[in-house]
Every structure is written in structure tokens, then in C-alpha cells.
Design a protein around this motif. Sequence first.
Motif, PDB file in Angstrom:
ATOM      1  N   LEU A  12       0.812  -1.211   0.000  1.00  0.00           N
ATOM      2  CA  LEU A  12       0.000   0.000   0.000  1.00  0.00           C
ATOM      3  C   LEU A  12       0.854   1.273   0.000  1.00  0.00           C
ATOM      4  CD1 LEU A  12      -2.974  -0.922   2.359  1.00  0.00           C
ATOM      5  CD2 LEU A  12      -2.868  -0.945  -0.134  1.00  0.00           C
ATOM      6  N   ASP A  13       2.136   1.117  -0.233  1.00  0.00           N
ATOM      7  CA  ASP A  13       2.986   2.294  -0.399  1.00  0.00           C
ATOM      8  C   ASP A  13       2.455   3.105  -1.588  1.00  0.00           C
ATOM      9  OD1 ASP A  13       5.258   3.919  -1.524  1.00  0.00           O
ATOM     10  OD2 ASP A  13       6.299   3.042   0.194  1.00  0.00           O
ATOM     11  N   PRO A  14       2.256   4.402  -1.432  1.00  0.00           N
ATOM     12  CA  PRO A  14       1.703   5.198  -2.537  1.00  0.00           C
ATOM     13  C   PRO A  14       2.495   5.074  -3.844  1.00  0.00           C
ATOM     14  CG  PRO A  14       1.672   6.465  -0.506  1.00  0.00           C
ATOM     15  CD  PRO A  14       2.430   5.200  -0.204  1.00  0.00           C
ATOM     16  N   ALA A  15       3.799   4.833  -3.759  1.00  0.00           N
ATOM     17  CA  ALA A  15       4.585   4.665  -4.983  1.00  0.00           C
ATOM     18  C   ALA A  15       4.131   3.431  -5.757  1.00  0.00           C
ATOM     19  CB  ALA A  15       6.070   4.562  -4.642  1.00  0.00           C
ATOM     20  N   VAL A  16       3.831   2.362  -5.024  1.00  0.00           N
ATOM     21  CA  VAL A  16       3.331   1.138  -5.667  1.00  0.00           C
ATOM     22  C   VAL A  16       1.944   1.386  -6.247  1.00  0.00           C
ATOM     23  CG1 VAL A  16       2.734  -1.286  -5.307  1.00  0.00           C
ATOM     24  CG2 VAL A  16       4.697  -0.300  -4.096  1.00  0.00           C
ATOM     25  N   LEU A  17       1.094   2.061  -5.489  1.00  0.00           N
ATOM     26  CA  LEU A  17      -0.269   2.334  -5.956  1.00  0.00           C
ATOM     27  C   LEU A  17      -0.256   3.222  -7.192  1.00  0.00           C
ATOM     28  CD1 LEU A  17      -2.060   2.874  -2.524  1.00  0.00           C
ATOM     29  CD2 LEU A  17      -1.993   0.806  -3.929  1.00  0.00           C
ATOM     30  N   ARG A  18       0.687   4.154  -7.280  1.00  0.00           N
ATOM     31  CA  ARG A  18       0.778   5.005  -8.472  1.00  0.00           C
ATOM     32  C   ARG A  18       1.142   4.177  -9.706  1.00  0.00           C
ATOM     33  NH1 ARG A  18       3.632  10.797  -6.946  1.00  0.00           N
ATOM     34  NH2 ARG A  18       2.245  11.360  -5.216  1.00  0.00           N
ATOM     35  N   LEU A  19       2.004   3.197  -9.522  1.00  0.00           N
ATOM     36  CA  LEU A  19       2.352   2.328 -10.643  1.00  0.00           C
ATOM     37  C   LEU A  19       1.139   1.497 -11.072  1.00  0.00           C
ATOM     38  CD1 LEU A  19       5.923   1.089  -9.620  1.00  0.00           C
ATOM     39  CD2 LEU A  19       5.340   2.677 -11.462  1.00  0.00           C
ATOM     40  N   THR A  70     -17.067   4.741  -6.123  1.00  0.00           N
ATOM     41  CA  THR A  70     -16.892   6.168  -6.422  1.00  0.00           C
ATOM     42  C   THR A  70     -16.602   6.965  -5.156  1.00  0.00           C
ATOM     43  OG1 THR A  70     -19.257   6.678  -6.193  1.00  0.00           O
ATOM     44  CG2 THR A  70     -18.478   5.962  -8.362  1.00  0.00           C
ATOM     45  N   LYS A  71     -16.863   6.377  -4.002  1.00  0.00           N
ATOM     46  CA  LYS A  71     -16.653   7.092  -2.740  1.00  0.00           C
ATOM     47  C   LYS A  71     -15.369   6.664  -2.026  1.00  0.00           C
ATOM     48  CE  LYS A  71     -21.593   7.913  -2.046  1.00  0.00           C
ATOM     49  NZ  LYS A  71     -22.763   7.721  -1.151  1.00  0.00           N
ATOM     50  N   VAL A  72     -14.602   5.768  -2.648  1.00  0.00           N
ATOM     51  CA  VAL A  72     -13.316   5.385  -2.058  1.00  0.00           C
ATOM     52  C   VAL A  72     -12.363   6.569  -2.200  1.00  0.00           C
ATOM     53  CG1 VAL A  72     -11.340   3.825  -2.234  1.00  0.00           C
ATOM     54  CG2 VAL A  72     -13.660   2.943  -2.548  1.00  0.00           C
ATOM     55  N   PRO A  73     -11.700   6.982  -1.135  1.00  0.00           N
ATOM     56  CA  PRO A  73     -10.870   8.193  -1.192  1.00  0.00           C
ATOM     57  C   PRO A  73      -9.668   8.044  -2.121  1.00  0.00           C
ATOM     58  CG  PRO A  73     -10.506   7.017   0.863  1.00  0.00           C
ATOM     59  CD  PRO A  73     -11.677   6.348   0.205  1.00  0.00           C
ATOM     60  N   ASP A  74      -9.201   9.167  -2.614  1.00  0.00           N
ATOM     61  CA  ASP A  74      -7.981   9.215  -3.418  1.00  0.00           C
ATOM     62  C   ASP A  74      -6.782   9.042  -2.483  1.00  0.00           C
ATOM     63  OD1 ASP A  74      -5.888   9.665  -5.096  1.00  0.00           O
ATOM     64  OD2 ASP A  74      -6.370  11.762  -5.527  1.00  0.00           O
ATOM     65  N   VAL A  75      -5.995   8.025  -2.730  1.00  0.00           N
ATOM     66  CA  VAL A  75      -4.875   7.743  -1.829  1.00  0.00           C
ATOM     67  C   VAL A  75      -3.524   7.926  -2.510  1.00  0.00           C
ATOM     68  CG1 VAL A  75      -6.234   6.100  -0.472  1.00  0.00           C
ATOM     69  CG2 VAL A  75      -4.908   5.285  -2.439  1.00  0.00           C
ATOM     70  N   LEU A  76      -3.519   8.287  -3.767  1.00  0.00           N
ATOM     71  CA  LEU A  76      -2.262   8.325  -4.510  1.00  0.00           C
ATOM     72  C   LEU A  76      -1.301   9.395  -4.004  1.00  0.00           C
ATOM     73  CD1 LEU A  76      -3.538   7.755  -8.162  1.00  0.00           C
ATOM     74  CD2 LEU A  76      -2.703   6.078  -6.507  1.00  0.00           C
ATOM     75  N   ASN A  77      -1.826  10.413  -3.353  1.00  0.00           N
ATOM     76  CA  ASN A  77      -0.967  11.479  -2.835  1.00  0.00           C
ATOM     77  C   ASN A  77      -0.731  11.361  -1.333  1.00  0.00           C
ATOM     78  OD1 ASN A  77      -0.598  12.952  -5.325  1.00  0.00           O
ATOM     79  ND2 ASN A  77      -2.775  13.476  -5.167  1.00  0.00           N
ATOM     80  N   ALA A  78      -1.082  10.183  -0.769  1.00  0.00           N
ATOM     81  CA  ALA A  78      -0.838   9.978   0.660  1.00  0.00           C
ATOM     82  C   ALA A  78       0.653   9.988   0.954  1.00  0.00           C
ATOM     83  CB  ALA A  78      -1.455   8.652   1.107  1.00  0.00           C
ATOM     84  N   GLU A 119      -0.814   6.148   6.121  1.00  0.00           N
ATOM     85  CA  GLU A 119      -1.870   7.113   5.817  1.00  0.00           C
ATOM     86  C   GLU A 119      -2.879   6.512   4.836  1.00  0.00           C
ATOM     87  OE1 GLU A 119      -2.582  11.668   4.159  1.00  0.00           O
ATOM     88  OE2 GLU A 119      -0.533  10.944   4.513  1.00  0.00           O
ATOM     89  N   VAL A 120      -2.415   5.700   3.911  1.00  0.00           N
ATOM     90  CA  VAL A 120      -3.339   5.018   2.995  1.00  0.00           C
ATOM     91  C   VAL A 120      -4.332   4.186   3.789  1.00  0.00           C
ATOM     92  CG1 VAL A 120      -3.533   3.250   1.212  1.00  0.00           C
ATOM     93  CG2 VAL A 120      -1.754   5.002   1.035  1.00  0.00           C
ATOM     94  N   ARG A 121      -3.842   3.451   4.765  1.00  0.00           N
ATOM     95  CA  ARG A 121      -4.732   2.605   5.565  1.00  0.00           C
ATOM     96  C   ARG A 121      -5.742   3.452   6.348  1.00  0.00           C
ATOM     97  NH1 ARG A 121      -0.022  -0.461   5.426  1.00  0.00           N
ATOM     98  NH2 ARG A 121      -0.438  -2.601   4.724  1.00  0.00           N
ATOM     99  N   GLN A 122      -5.277   4.540   6.890  1.00  0.00           N
ATOM    100  CA  GLN A 122      -6.193   5.422   7.630  1.00  0.00           C
ATOM    101  C   GLN A 122      -7.294   5.946   6.720  1.00  0.00           C
ATOM    102  OE1 GLN A 122      -3.717   8.466   9.307  1.00  0.00           O
ATOM    103  NE2 GLN A 122      -2.715   7.096  10.779  1.00  0.00           N
ATOM    104  N   LEU A 123      -6.932   6.352   5.525  1.00  0.00           N
ATOM    105  CA  LEU A 123      -7.924   6.890   4.579  1.00  0.00           C
ATOM    106  C   LEU A 123      -8.932   5.809   4.181  1.00  0.00           C
ATOM    107  CD1 LEU A 123      -5.549   9.009   2.303  1.00  0.00           C
ATOM    108  CD2 LEU A 123      -7.325   9.903   3.840  1.00  0.00           C
ATOM    109  N   VAL A 124      -8.455   4.605   3.925  1.00  0.00           N
ATOM    110  CA  VAL A 124      -9.346   3.519   3.505  1.00  0.00           C
ATOM    111  C   VAL A 124     -10.283   3.129   4.634  1.00  0.00           C
ATOM    112  CG1 VAL A 124      -9.431   1.109   2.774  1.00  0.00           C
ATOM    113  CG2 VAL A 124      -7.778   2.664   1.736  1.00  0.00           C
ATOM    114  N   ARG A 125      -9.741   3.074   5.869  1.00  0.00           N
ATOM    115  CA  ARG A 125     -10.598   2.698   6.998  1.00  0.00           C
ATOM    116  C   ARG A 125     -11.686   3.744   7.226  1.00  0.00           C
ATOM    117  NH1 ARG A 125      -5.913   0.177   9.511  1.00  0.00           N
ATOM    118  NH2 ARG A 125      -5.261   2.129  10.451  1.00  0.00           N
ATOM    119  N   ARG A 126     -11.365   5.014   6.996  1.00  0.00           N
ATOM    120  CA  ARG A 126     -12.371   6.051   7.184  1.00  0.00           C
ATOM    121  C   ARG A 126     -13.435   5.997   6.100  1.00  0.00           C
ATOM    122  NH1 ARG A 126      -8.161   9.746   8.943  1.00  0.00           N
ATOM    123  NH2 ARG A 126      -7.996  10.652   6.884  1.00  0.00           N
TER     124      ARG A 126
END
Length: 770
Positions: A687-694, A750-758, A763-770
Motif C-alpha cells: 500500500l505504499d503510494p509509490a506502488v499504488l501510483r504504478l 466512487t466514494k473510495v478516497p484518493d490515496v495516490l498522494n498519501a 496514511e493510505v490505511r487510515q484513509l481507507v478505513r475512514r
Amino acid sequence: MIGIVVVSHSRALATAAVGLAAEMVAEDNRPVIAVAAGLDETTFGTDAAAVSEAITAADSPDGVLVLLDLGSAILSAELALEFVDPEVAERVRLSSAPLVEGLVAAVVTASTGASLDAVVAEAARGLAAKQEHLGDAEPVQTTAVAAAERTNEVVVSNEHGLHARPAARLVAVVNAFDATVSLTDLDTGRGPVDAGSLSMVATLNAQQGHRLQVGAAGPQAAEVLAAISDLAAENFGDTPAEPTATAGGSGLDVAIGPAIVVDAEVDLSGYRPGDDEPGRLDKAVSTAAGELEQLRDRSDDHGGIFDAQLAMLRDRKPRGEIEAAIAGGTPAAAAWKQTYDRLARTFEGLDDAYQRERAQDVRSVRDRVLRILTGDVTAEATDGILVVPELDAATAATVDAARIAGIAVRAAGTTGHGVIVARSRGIPLITGIGGVDVPAGAVVAFDARTGSFELAPDEATVRATITERQAEREQAAAQADQPATTLDGRTIDVLVNVGAVRDAADARGADGSGLVRTEVLFGDRRTAPTVAEQVERFRAVADALRGKPITIRTWDIGGDKPLPFLPQDHEANPFLGERGLRVFRRRPQLLRDQLEAIRQIAAETPVHVMFPMVTTADEVEWALDELGSRPDGLEVGIMVEVPAAALRVETLAVGLDFVSIGTNDLTQYTTAADRTNSAVAALADGLDPAVLRLIDRVVRKAGVRVAVCGDLASDPQSAVLLAALGVQELSAVGPQIPLVKALLRQTDLTKVPDVLNARDAAEVRQLVRR
């Protein structure tokens, strides 16, 4: 056949040495071995009368070899020759050969009908292999052998190389023919050595994957070469047991129970030495042996692990050091710990990775005896939460999932092999709990979904959460066959990762298989499967999934995944070397056979094929050329596992039907962190944002269907995030499929938060859990 006599001060030592040597040859082909050792079962000493009786018992017209340990054993043997008939004494040879190594060599050589002189010479060379390996003597000179009239080449496929037992089988075959045979290790340049000599064969130190040139001369040169080729094809007699199924756990992500702390050293501060420390240690070792025997007998899959630990427990070499330390005034517990600590460090310093890992077994044996000596039984509890510094695959595979409530791992990282094995078995698991002080036996709880680990938790609250999650899981299982259609109307295919036919059969609710790991499916084989055998196994997977599509990944080897029947050259950094498709650019035939099997099964059932470790468009073009014409419906794709492939996927995907992202490898290559290395495993977070961006880039640029078959797809919350990024297929471990599908059905993507700039994975996990 000559007879052999073993003279030793210790009856236990002599009996063990004879037992070891006897393992090297078939029972009906062993020489007579008589023992004259100890004054009785427990009293050290030698007796000339007993030696003379042993010589008489082992007497043979071909002669008798006497092997001795030290000191008075030599005097007793010399005196014994005065007691026996002079005619018998004339055919007796006393040898200065090392007792254990010499006995093994002598038994193997004698079993071939060799003369007394030949057996004596072979026993005398018993230390050669060890001296050569450790470099504490002049290197052994290559044996003068007759010039080869014929040559052949064989490969050592044995997992641990040409060690004593397979080497003994080779020597026995060689000596059964009227021929002179030599061996040369083509990978190390060692040799030629006399293949009829166990000691000389051992000096080659031939490891798995090494190529041996076999030369033969004499009347039966052709016959012996054919026999050696057959023996090598049978793995030199080292055939592993067929694997069996291992029971799984609850499949929950929450657990509570008393802590079984195995990472803390046994506390010796309260140990009080007694009047009989040797006897106290003997009793502890005997108790430990009984425990290990019970574990071995209860383990269908991994009994060999406990056999190895039993051998370490009973090893006379460290035991002799311990007894000497006790005699010098060191308490038994301290002496045991010091000696086995040194032994563990020795293993850790070895070149061979497999042998280095045996240090863990040494520490396990060390602590088992120390717990018995100190009366510390808390870490031996059979029910609770296992707390470990890191989780290796062997522990994950052997732990009793019916009694262990869960596993808490101090090291971070979610893609290590042990973590993957535990999750595939449905064992509740949390990683990254760090250095929190966990008293043995204290009640602990964790919730992997929220990332919490608690000491002395509110048990009622945790039990309520467990009940809730169980109900959630039961409901998910009941609805597992329903499609995973999200609240915003997208349907995501959720498939199963398959390494055995059972994985497919047990996958409730799977929409097919998104990954058939062929290197695992045939990983128990020591010879390459034929096309027909591969078709049969693929058909079994398809039948278990009731004709749903299966995605067959071609041979993915290299790095930490060897293939026994396709040995590879040693590489300084195998994870960055010849892996996956790269291997077959130079050795294509095995891939061609597999592709033929895939084409045949694709004519019967829906099949997709994908190629692993692709980096360049040239590799894709080559793979498609090798595949050639394909039946209607056979879809073709590649794995996206390296950043280079993700960054130019639009080029690589031309002419393909799909791409599948392998998040485990993509993560470790992106973060430059080996997922098997606990020191950096925390960095290898999918869930590292660098991996998610790829991943995001692959979805946007590929122009074809995008799947994920890495471990990230097995986590329901991560699976939802992947779907929100646009991934169309998710391939997960079987126990997680119902939960992944259930959460997708409850989610509006459509309501899943944008995590690419986490900022990071946390922080990705926090955003997804919220």
C-alpha cells in the motif's frame, strides 16, 4: 565381504556411528559390523577380551578392519590380537582412520565386495571431504584415474546436493561394474576424482544444480554410464515424500488468547546447579527427544523437520563439549546454551542458504532443553497466540491451526513467505507489533483490520468482535457464489490463486483461477513433467473449478523459487538475475512443452496463459512467437512485476488480452526491499503510494483488462482500493474470497478516497478505513 569391528570407549557413540553408517547401504548388502565399546551401557572404557570376541564375530576370509577411537582402545585392540587364533589375527587390520567418517566410508566400500586393502585405504581418506571444505589441510589431490573412453553428463537435482546417502548410492553403482569411473564438477572445476571412492566423491561438494561429467573406461564403461544416468534421473535415490494437506484456521482477522512467547530467551537466572549435573542434562535431553518424536509422529507433512532436530539433539560432538564444560564446573544449563549458541553461529556463517537456515533448528533444540532444565513451560503452551520475531514458512506450515488462536509477528512486512503461508491457511495474523513487552502467558488480543495489538484487553469486547466477524464470515460464505457487484454497479471477478489442485477444490465462490503457479503445481517433481502429465494436472484444476476460466502462469523460477528439474547457475543477486521468462530465452524446450500442454487443455476448457517477469517488448514478442498458433479462446497476457514494465505497459500490452499485476514482486522492486529480509520487510508494503501510483498507471495506460494476483488482492480492504483504481480482476487465496466479494458488494467505489498522494502506507490505511 570383509568384516568390520568398531572399538570405542563409549557404547552409545559406537552404536550411533554404526547406525549412521548402516543407513548408507541396503540391509541385505551390509558387511558384518561388530561392536566392542564401553565396559557396560553407561561406563566408559575398553576391554581386550570384548574386542577379541568382536573380531571373531566379524571374521571373514576376506579380512577384518578394526576402527578405533583413541588411547586405550588401540592398546586393547592390539592385546586382543594375542587372544584370537593366529590365522584370524593375520587377516585383521587395525586402522588409524577417523572413527565416524572412516566407518561410513568403510561400510560403503565393503558393501561393493572391495578388498581389505581397498577398504582400509578408503577409510583412511575419511576426513578428506571435511578438510577440503573447511580448508584446514592441504587440498586433496585429484585421484589418478584411467583416461575416459566414454563420457556423459548428469545434473545433481538433490535439494541438498550429493551428500552422504546419495553419494553412497552412486559409489555402490560404480563398484558393481567392471569399469573405472571418474567425476568432474563442471561448475566448480573440481576433479576428476575416483567415483568408486566415497571420500573422493564427497570432496567434490557437488551442490544442487551442478553438472557432473562422468568418465568411464573398461569392459563395462557403457553400462556403468547408463546406470549412473538412471540413478541421477531418480535423484540419486533421494525422493521426497508426497506432500499432504495441512489443516487451516478460522480465517478471521481478530484473535485473543494467552501469549505463547517464543522470541524471548529462556531465563537462566533462577537455575540452581545440583550434585548430578550430567544426569540432570541426560534426563532433560531424553525428555526433549520424546517431545520431538511425538511432534514427528503427529506431523504428516513436516516430520523431517523434527527428525533433523532429533539428530541435532543427539549429536555427540556438541554433547562432548558440554560434558567437558560441566566437568570443569559450568552448570548444565549454561554449558548447553553456550555450546548450542556457538553451533547456531557456525550455521549462520555457512555459504549455503539452506544450511544457514538450520541455525533456527539449532536454537529450537537449544531452547527446548533449556526450558526443561529450568522448568519453564509457559512457552510450550498449546493454545493461545504465538508471538514471534519473524515468521518463516516452515513455522507457518507446521503450526497447529486448530489450537493456535493467531500469530503476532514483531517484524513488519506483509509479503514474506511465512505470512503468505499463514494467510493461505486461514490463520489469524498481525504483523509489525514491534518490541512491545509481552509476558509469556499474558492475555493478548489483536485486530489486523484496525492494526491494534493489546495487552490485557477487554475480553468481552474482543469476544463480541470475534462473534461479529464469525457471523460476517459465515454470511460471506453463504453468499460466496453471488457476483461481486459493487453498489455503483461494477462487477469485479474474484478468482483463486492455485498451487495445488486442492486450492481450486476448496475455493468457495471463486470465479475461476487468476493464477495457476505451475512451478508449485509440479514443485514436488524431480524430473520434468511430460506434456501429457501437465495436461492431466491442468484438467484437474479446471474440473475442480467446474470449467471456469483458469489462468496458467508459465514456469516462474529463480530468486527464492528453485525448480528441481531445471537447475540454475549460482548468481550473486538472484532476485535481479535470470527469473521467470528470462530463464527460458537460453533454455526454451521446457517452456515449449508447457505451452503445448496449455494449447491442448485450452481446446477443452477456458484457459488464459501469462508470462512472468517481463521487462521488454522484445521479451513479449519472443514469448508470443514461442506460443505460436493458439486455439480459439486462449487469451494471452503478461505479469507486471517490475517498475520498468509498469512504466511502459502500453508498449508491452500490444497484441495481448490482459495484464496481471504481481504486487509482491512489484512492491519489493519498487521499494528496493527484499520481502524475505526482516530488516527491511517493513518497507515492502503493497500500500505504499509509490506502488499504488504504478498500479494506477497500468490501469490507465494498458488498454487491456487489468488483474491483480499478488497478496494485496487477498486483503478485503486493499482489494476494494484496487477495484477503485480500476482493476477488473482480483485473484486471492481461497479462504479470503468470500470476504473480498462481500466487502466489494457493500462498497460504492466512487466514494473510495484518493490515496495516490498519501504520505505513506500508514496514511493510505487510515484513509481507507475512514
